[in-house]
Design a protein around this motif. Structure first.
Motif, PDB file in Angstrom:
ATOM      1  N   ALA A  81     -10.430   8.730   0.912  1.00  0.00           N
ATOM      2  CA  ALA A  81     -10.445   8.310  -0.144  1.00  0.00           C
ATOM      3  C   ALA A  81     -10.102   9.192  -1.273  1.00  0.00           C
ATOM      4  N   ILE A  82     -10.834  10.273  -1.297  1.00  0.00           N
ATOM      5  CA  ILE A  82     -10.697  11.047  -2.529  1.00  0.00           C
ATOM      6  C   ILE A  82      -9.302  11.892  -2.379  1.00  0.00           C
ATOM      7  N   VAL A  83      -9.316  12.172  -1.083  1.00  0.00           N
ATOM      8  CA  VAL A  83      -7.463  12.867  -0.952  1.00  0.00           C
ATOM      9  C   VAL A  83      -6.477  11.974  -1.217  1.00  0.00           C
ATOM     10  N   ALA A  84      -6.795  10.625  -0.777  1.00  0.00           N
ATOM     11  CA  ALA A  84      -5.624   9.802  -1.171  1.00  0.00           C
ATOM     12  C   ALA A  84      -5.504   9.349  -2.897  1.00  0.00           C
ATOM     13  N   GLY A  85      -6.734   9.243  -3.466  1.00  0.00           N
ATOM     14  CA  GLY A  85      -6.507   9.193  -4.669  1.00  0.00           C
ATOM     15  C   GLY A  85      -5.815  10.427  -5.461  1.00  0.00           C
ATOM     16  N   LEU A 111       1.111   7.919   0.579  1.00  0.00           N
ATOM     17  CA  LEU A 111       1.051   6.592   1.200  1.00  0.00           C
ATOM     18  C   LEU A 111       0.242   6.443   2.667  1.00  0.00           C
ATOM     19  N   ALA A 112       0.841   7.282   3.382  1.00  0.00           N
ATOM     20  CA  ALA A 112       0.089   7.481   4.622  1.00  0.00           C
ATOM     21  C   ALA A 112      -1.502   7.699   4.579  1.00  0.00           C
ATOM     22  N   VAL A 113      -1.881   8.691   3.734  1.00  0.00           N
ATOM     23  CA  VAL A 113      -3.104   9.070   3.626  1.00  0.00           C
ATOM     24  C   VAL A 113      -3.935   7.972   2.988  1.00  0.00           C
ATOM     25  N   GLY A 114      -3.440   7.168   2.194  1.00  0.00           N
ATOM     26  CA  GLY A 114      -4.098   6.018   1.329  1.00  0.00           C
ATOM     27  C   GLY A 114      -4.226   4.833   2.590  1.00  0.00           C
ATOM     28  N   ILE A 115      -3.248   4.400   3.472  1.00  0.00           N
ATOM     29  CA  ILE A 115      -3.518   3.641   4.433  1.00  0.00           C
ATOM     30  C   ILE A 115      -4.568   4.143   5.357  1.00  0.00           C
ATOM     31  N   TRP A 116      -4.613   5.233   5.785  1.00  0.00           N
ATOM     32  CA  TRP A 116      -5.625   5.891   6.680  1.00  0.00           C
ATOM     33  C   TRP A 116      -6.883   5.507   6.088  1.00  0.00           C
ATOM     34  N   ALA A 117      -7.121   5.858   4.759  1.00  0.00           N
ATOM     35  CA  ALA A 117      -8.507   5.850   4.013  1.00  0.00           C
ATOM     36  C   ALA A 117      -8.793   4.520   4.119  1.00  0.00           C
ATOM     37  N   PRO A 158     -18.383   0.453   6.130  1.00  0.00           N
ATOM     38  CA  PRO A 158     -18.895  -0.617   5.150  1.00  0.00           C
ATOM     39  C   PRO A 158     -19.623   0.017   3.960  1.00  0.00           C
ATOM     40  N   GLY A 159     -20.495   0.910   4.277  1.00  0.00           N
ATOM     41  CA  GLY A 159     -21.346   1.384   3.161  1.00  0.00           C
ATOM     42  C   GLY A 159     -20.874   2.641   2.295  1.00  0.00           C
ATOM     43  N   MET A 160     -19.528   2.883   2.662  1.00  0.00           N
ATOM     44  CA  MET A 160     -18.909   4.033   1.723  1.00  0.00           C
ATOM     45  C   MET A 160     -18.071   3.367   0.679  1.00  0.00           C
ATOM     46  N   HIS A 161     -17.848   4.058  -0.082  1.00  0.00           N
ATOM     47  CA  HIS A 161     -17.051   3.743  -1.544  1.00  0.00           C
ATOM     48  C   HIS A 161     -15.742   4.401  -1.618  1.00  0.00           C
ATOM     49  N   GLY A 162     -14.879   3.958  -2.220  1.00  0.00           N
ATOM     50  CA  GLY A 162     -13.725   4.593  -2.516  1.00  0.00           C
ATOM     51  C   GLY A 162     -12.515   3.968  -2.341  1.00  0.00           C
ATOM     52  N   MET A 163     -12.567   2.473  -2.089  1.00  0.00           N
ATOM     53  CA  MET A 163     -11.385   1.917  -1.858  1.00  0.00           C
ATOM     54  C   MET A 163     -10.367   1.828  -3.054  1.00  0.00           C
ATOM     55  N   VAL A 215      -6.541   2.624  -2.608  1.00  0.00           N
ATOM     56  CA  VAL A 215      -5.362   1.631  -2.753  1.00  0.00           C
ATOM     57  C   VAL A 215      -4.452   2.335  -4.036  1.00  0.00           C
ATOM     58  N   PHE A 216      -5.049   2.931  -4.822  1.00  0.00           N
ATOM     59  CA  PHE A 216      -4.451   3.846  -5.809  1.00  0.00           C
ATOM     60  C   PHE A 216      -3.468   4.627  -5.203  1.00  0.00           C
ATOM     61  N   GLY A 217      -3.911   5.333  -3.969  1.00  0.00           N
ATOM     62  CA  GLY A 217      -3.072   6.269  -3.261  1.00  0.00           C
ATOM     63  C   GLY A 217      -1.987   5.482  -2.563  1.00  0.00           C
ATOM     64  N   ILE A 218      -2.133   4.226  -2.070  1.00  0.00           N
ATOM     65  CA  ILE A 218      -0.966   3.535  -1.632  1.00  0.00           C
ATOM     66  C   ILE A 218      -0.089   3.022  -2.670  1.00  0.00           C
ATOM     67  N   VAL A 219      -0.479   2.580  -3.673  1.00  0.00           N
ATOM     68  CA  VAL A 219       0.410   1.958  -4.746  1.00  0.00           C
ATOM     69  C   VAL A 219       1.258   3.012  -5.276  1.00  0.00           C
ATOM     70  N   ALA A 220       0.497   4.142  -5.670  1.00  0.00           N
ATOM     71  CA  ALA A 220       1.324   5.327  -6.293  1.00  0.00           C
ATOM     72  C   ALA A 220       2.377   5.763  -5.348  1.00  0.00           C
ATOM     73  N   GLY A 221       1.787   6.189  -3.874  1.00  0.00           N
ATOM     74  CA  GLY A 221       2.696   6.549  -3.000  1.00  0.00           C
ATOM     75  C   GLY A 221       3.784   5.803  -2.693  1.00  0.00           C
ATOM     76  N   ALA A 222       3.867   4.348  -2.645  1.00  0.00           N
ATOM     77  CA  ALA A 222       4.880   3.551  -2.557  1.00  0.00           C
ATOM     78  C   ALA A 222       5.572   3.479  -3.477  1.00  0.00           C
ATOM     79  N   ILE A 223       5.245   3.521  -4.772  1.00  0.00           N
ATOM     80  CA  ILE A 223       6.184   3.773  -5.949  1.00  0.00           C
ATOM     81  C   ILE A 223       6.931   4.853  -5.770  1.00  0.00           C
ATOM     82  N   GLY A 224       6.311   6.080  -5.691  1.00  0.00           N
ATOM     83  CA  GLY A 224       6.848   7.435  -5.557  1.00  0.00           C
ATOM     84  C   GLY A 224       7.948   7.394  -4.488  1.00  0.00           C
TER      85      GLY A 224
END
Length: 114
Positions: A45-49, A65-71, A79-84, A88-97
């Motif tokens: 999630a950190i890398v995707a962001g 985009l790929a790392v965001g989907i993987w994250a 489920p106990g971890m954070h970073g969604m 999602v930001f990685g997915i959106v920005a990756g898709a736009i880019g």
């Protein structure tokens, strides 16, 4: 914030220790600290962001985009971890880019073949 040891509900300005029993709060328990520091987040999630942020310049957009989907897939398994939000930001920005990058490539190909 509610103390995990004694259950006392501390006032909002009580950030480091419980006013009732004195136990130290975990940094990751405070939502403000989680927004500032990568506490309790999956590394993906950190890398995707960060890739999403760089994807705004179109260079690593497909990777973001790929790392965001993987994250997101990884976060659903843990489920106990954070970073969604970062994932999602990685997915959106990756898709736009990626879309912008593809438009540039198509425009360059069309311009060369004129």
């Amino acid at each position: 914030m509610q103390c995990t040891r004694c259950g006392f509900v501390n006032p909002p300005n009580q950030q480091s220790v419980c006013a009732q029993c004195g136990v130290a709060f975990a940094i990751g328990a405070d939502p403000t600290m989680r927004a500032l520091l990568p506490v309790g987040r999956t590394p993906l999630a950190i890398v995707a962001g960060y890739l999403g942020l760089a994807a705004l310049f179109c260079i690593p957009a497909p990777i973001s985009l790929a790392v965001g989907i993987w994250a997101v897939i990884d976060l659903k398994k843990r489920p106990g971890m954070h970073g969604m939000g970062r994932a999602v930001f990685g997915i959106v920005a990756g898709a736009i880019g990626t879309v912008v990058m593809l438009i540039w490539v198509v425009m360059a190909i069309v311009a060369v073949h004129k």
